[in-house]
Design a protein around this motif. Structure first.
Motif, PDB file in Angstrom:
ATOM      1  N   PHE A 105      32.342  41.270  40.130  1.00 32.60           N
ATOM      2  CA  PHE A 105      31.652  42.568  40.238  1.00 32.60           C
ATOM      3  C   PHE A 105      31.283  42.815  38.620  1.00 32.60           C
ATOM      4  O   PHE A 105      30.277  43.398  38.287  1.00 32.60           O
ATOM      5  CB  PHE A 105      32.402  43.492  40.934  1.00 32.60           C
ATOM      6  CG  PHE A 105      31.714  45.075  41.238  1.00 32.60           C
ATOM      7  CD1 PHE A 105      30.836  44.945  41.910  1.00 32.60           C
ATOM      8  CD2 PHE A 105      32.083  45.967  40.433  1.00 32.60           C
ATOM      9  CE1 PHE A 105      30.016  46.116  42.101  1.00 32.60           C
ATOM     10  CE2 PHE A 105      31.448  47.294  40.697  1.00 32.60           C
ATOM     11  CZ  PHE A 105      30.376  47.223  41.361  1.00 32.60           C
ATOM     12  N   ALA A 106      32.444  42.670  37.951  1.00 27.93           N
ATOM     13  CA  ALA A 106      32.201  43.103  36.266  1.00 27.93           C
ATOM     14  C   ALA A 106      31.168  42.115  35.537  1.00 27.93           C
ATOM     15  O   ALA A 106      30.553  42.886  35.015  1.00 27.93           O
ATOM     16  CB  ALA A 106      33.563  42.887  35.671  1.00 27.93           C
ATOM     17  N   ILE A 107      31.032  40.823  36.181  1.00 32.90           N
ATOM     18  CA  ILE A 107      30.173  39.966  35.520  1.00 32.90           C
ATOM     19  C   ILE A 107      28.706  40.640  36.007  1.00 32.90           C
ATOM     20  O   ILE A 107      27.908  40.559  35.459  1.00 32.90           O
ATOM     21  CB  ILE A 107      30.490  38.630  35.952  1.00 32.90           C
ATOM     22  CG1 ILE A 107      31.582  38.141  35.184  1.00 32.90           C
ATOM     23  CG2 ILE A 107      29.277  37.564  35.718  1.00 32.90           C
ATOM     24  CD1 ILE A 107      32.342  36.737  35.950  1.00 32.90           C
ATOM     25  N   ALA A 108      28.671  40.890  37.183  1.00 33.11           N
ATOM     26  CA  ALA A 108      27.508  41.318  38.002  1.00 33.11           C
ATOM     27  C   ALA A 108      26.942  42.590  37.144  1.00 33.11           C
ATOM     28  O   ALA A 108      25.828  42.578  37.250  1.00 33.11           O
ATOM     29  CB  ALA A 108      27.420  41.380  39.600  1.00 33.11           C
ATOM     30  N   LEU A 109      27.822  43.447  36.793  1.00 32.58           N
ATOM     31  CA  LEU A 109      27.322  44.691  36.282  1.00 32.58           C
ATOM     32  C   LEU A 109      26.842  44.414  34.649  1.00 32.58           C
ATOM     33  O   LEU A 109      25.774  45.258  34.268  1.00 32.58           O
ATOM     34  CB  LEU A 109      28.479  45.615  36.477  1.00 32.58           C
ATOM     35  CG  LEU A 109      28.863  46.152  37.263  1.00 32.58           C
ATOM     36  CD1 LEU A 109      30.148  47.192  37.373  1.00 32.58           C
ATOM     37  CD2 LEU A 109      28.068  47.193  38.079  1.00 32.58           C
ATOM     38  N   LEU A 110      27.692  43.482  34.227  1.00 33.63           N
ATOM     39  CA  LEU A 110      27.347  43.110  32.852  1.00 33.63           C
ATOM     40  C   LEU A 110      25.938  42.230  32.580  1.00 33.63           C
ATOM     41  O   LEU A 110      25.501  42.044  31.384  1.00 33.63           O
ATOM     42  CB  LEU A 110      28.385  42.697  32.080  1.00 33.63           C
ATOM     43  CG  LEU A 110      29.367  43.757  31.811  1.00 33.63           C
ATOM     44  CD1 LEU A 110      30.955  43.070  31.344  1.00 33.63           C
ATOM     45  CD2 LEU A 110      29.047  45.022  31.009  1.00 33.63           C
ATOM     46  N   VAL A 111      25.711  41.329  33.426  1.00 33.83           N
ATOM     47  CA  VAL A 111      24.587  40.180  33.041  1.00 33.83           C
ATOM     48  C   VAL A 111      23.405  40.811  33.781  1.00 33.83           C
ATOM     49  O   VAL A 111      23.146  41.476  34.834  1.00 33.83           O
ATOM     50  CB  VAL A 111      25.141  38.889  33.930  1.00 33.83           C
ATOM     51  CG1 VAL A 111      24.010  37.957  33.673  1.00 33.83           C
ATOM     52  CG2 VAL A 111      26.335  38.388  33.317  1.00 33.83           C
TER      53      VAL A 111
ATOM     54  N   GLN B  27      29.237  34.481  24.798  1.00 31.39           N
ATOM     55  CA  GLN B  27      29.713  34.296  25.836  1.00 31.39           C
ATOM     56  C   GLN B  27      31.228  34.672  25.721  1.00 31.39           C
ATOM     57  O   GLN B  27      32.146  35.356  26.535  1.00 31.39           O
ATOM     58  CB  GLN B  27      30.377  32.767  26.103  1.00 31.39           C
ATOM     59  CG  GLN B  27      28.713  32.068  26.642  1.00 31.39           C
ATOM     60  CD  GLN B  27      28.457  32.785  27.992  1.00 31.39           C
ATOM     61  OE1 GLN B  27      27.490  33.871  27.781  1.00 31.39           O
ATOM     62  NE2 GLN B  27      28.867  32.502  29.184  1.00 31.39           N
ATOM     63  N   GLY B  28      31.630  34.842  24.354  1.00 27.14           N
ATOM     64  CA  GLY B  28      33.060  35.395  24.094  1.00 27.14           C
ATOM     65  C   GLY B  28      33.156  36.860  24.085  1.00 27.14           C
ATOM     66  O   GLY B  28      34.277  37.633  24.710  1.00 27.14           O
TER      67      GLY B  28
ATOM     68  N   LEU C   3      34.276  41.832  27.287  1.00 26.12           N
ATOM     69  CA  LEU C   3      33.788  43.249  28.123  1.00 26.12           C
ATOM     70  C   LEU C   3      34.185  42.954  29.756  1.00 26.12           C
ATOM     71  O   LEU C   3      34.617  43.996  30.103  1.00 26.12           O
ATOM     72  CB  LEU C   3      32.322  43.185  27.743  1.00 26.12           C
ATOM     73  CG  LEU C   3      32.264  43.636  26.048  1.00 26.12           C
ATOM     74  CD1 LEU C   3      30.574  43.925  25.767  1.00 26.12           C
ATOM     75  CD2 LEU C   3      32.856  45.095  25.817  1.00 26.12           C
ATOM     76  N   ALA C   4      33.905  41.838  30.134  1.00 28.45           N
ATOM     77  CA  ALA C   4      34.113  41.735  31.509  1.00 28.45           C
ATOM     78  C   ALA C   4      35.446  41.887  31.963  1.00 28.45           C
ATOM     79  O   ALA C   4      35.776  42.417  32.950  1.00 28.45           O
ATOM     80  CB  ALA C   4      33.329  40.350  32.034  1.00 28.45           C
ATOM     81  N   GLY C   5      36.342  41.324  31.242  1.00 25.53           N
ATOM     82  CA  GLY C   5      37.683  41.359  31.212  1.00 25.53           C
ATOM     83  C   GLY C   5      38.160  42.841  31.304  1.00 25.53           C
ATOM     84  O   GLY C   5      38.887  43.267  32.177  1.00 25.53           O
TER      85      GLY C   5
END
Length: 174
Positions: free
Chosen positions: A168-174, A57-58, A63-65
């Motif tokens: 949007f960043a979370i959606a791209l990475l998850v 999660q960290g 990465l999302a940040g």
């Protein structure tokens, strides 16, 4: 432009309401401290701490940040220079600014955008801290109004920008 005139008048009236009361000086000192937590230094520390101590999660948080800020900063800069909205103290001599802003224009609030971006990432990656993070982001937005450097709509649009970039960043990475 006349269609946004009522919003501009409401913005100015709200700023005057927030800045013309007997508690404005002590409140400005508190607002400066709150606003300072949104200057960016804390975000770097939180990202590195999450990466170091937060496991998967960290890593996602960091990465999302990075991805979210890579999206948010150009949009923020573009919006500032496209709208060129003057700051509250430039529109009325009755508005007192308690700090010198870091840039010329007010729309959107960059401090608020960054705070809500971080709060959204914290809420997703570390849910028990989510409510605290969102309240903190809201306090940063409020502090920008109470310091006389942003209008209410600057803060609202900044919060939307930060939330959207984080999601949007979370959606791209998850």
């Amino acid at each position: 432009m006349r269609s946004i005139e009522p919003i501009a008048k409401l913005d100015l009236a709200f700023s005057l309401f927030c800045l013309q009361h007997r508690f404005r000086l002590p409140l400005s000192r508190l607002s400066k401290a709150v606003s300072h937590t949104g200057d960016g230094h804390l975000y770097i520390v939180l990202g590195l701490l999450a990466w170091w101590l937060g496991g998967e999660q960290g890593q996602l948080f960091l990465l999302a940040g990075l991805l979210a800020f890579a999206m948010e900063l150009p949009i923020y800069w573009l919006a500032k220079n496209l709208f060129k909205r003057r700051r509250p103290q430039e529109l009325s001599e009755l508005v007192t600014s308690f700090i010198t802003p870091s840039d010329r224009y007010s729309l959107p609030s960059g401090h608020t955008a960054a705070a809500f971006l971080m709060a959204s990432l914290i809420s997703y990656c570390f849910p028990p801290l989510g409510l605290f993070a969102l309240v903190w982001a809201g306090c940063i937005g409020a502090s920008r109004i109470l310091l006389g450097v942003h209008f209410l709509t600057d803060v609202v649009l900044g919060s939307i920008l930060g939330l959207a970039c984080a999601q949007f960043a979370i959606a791209l990475l998850v």
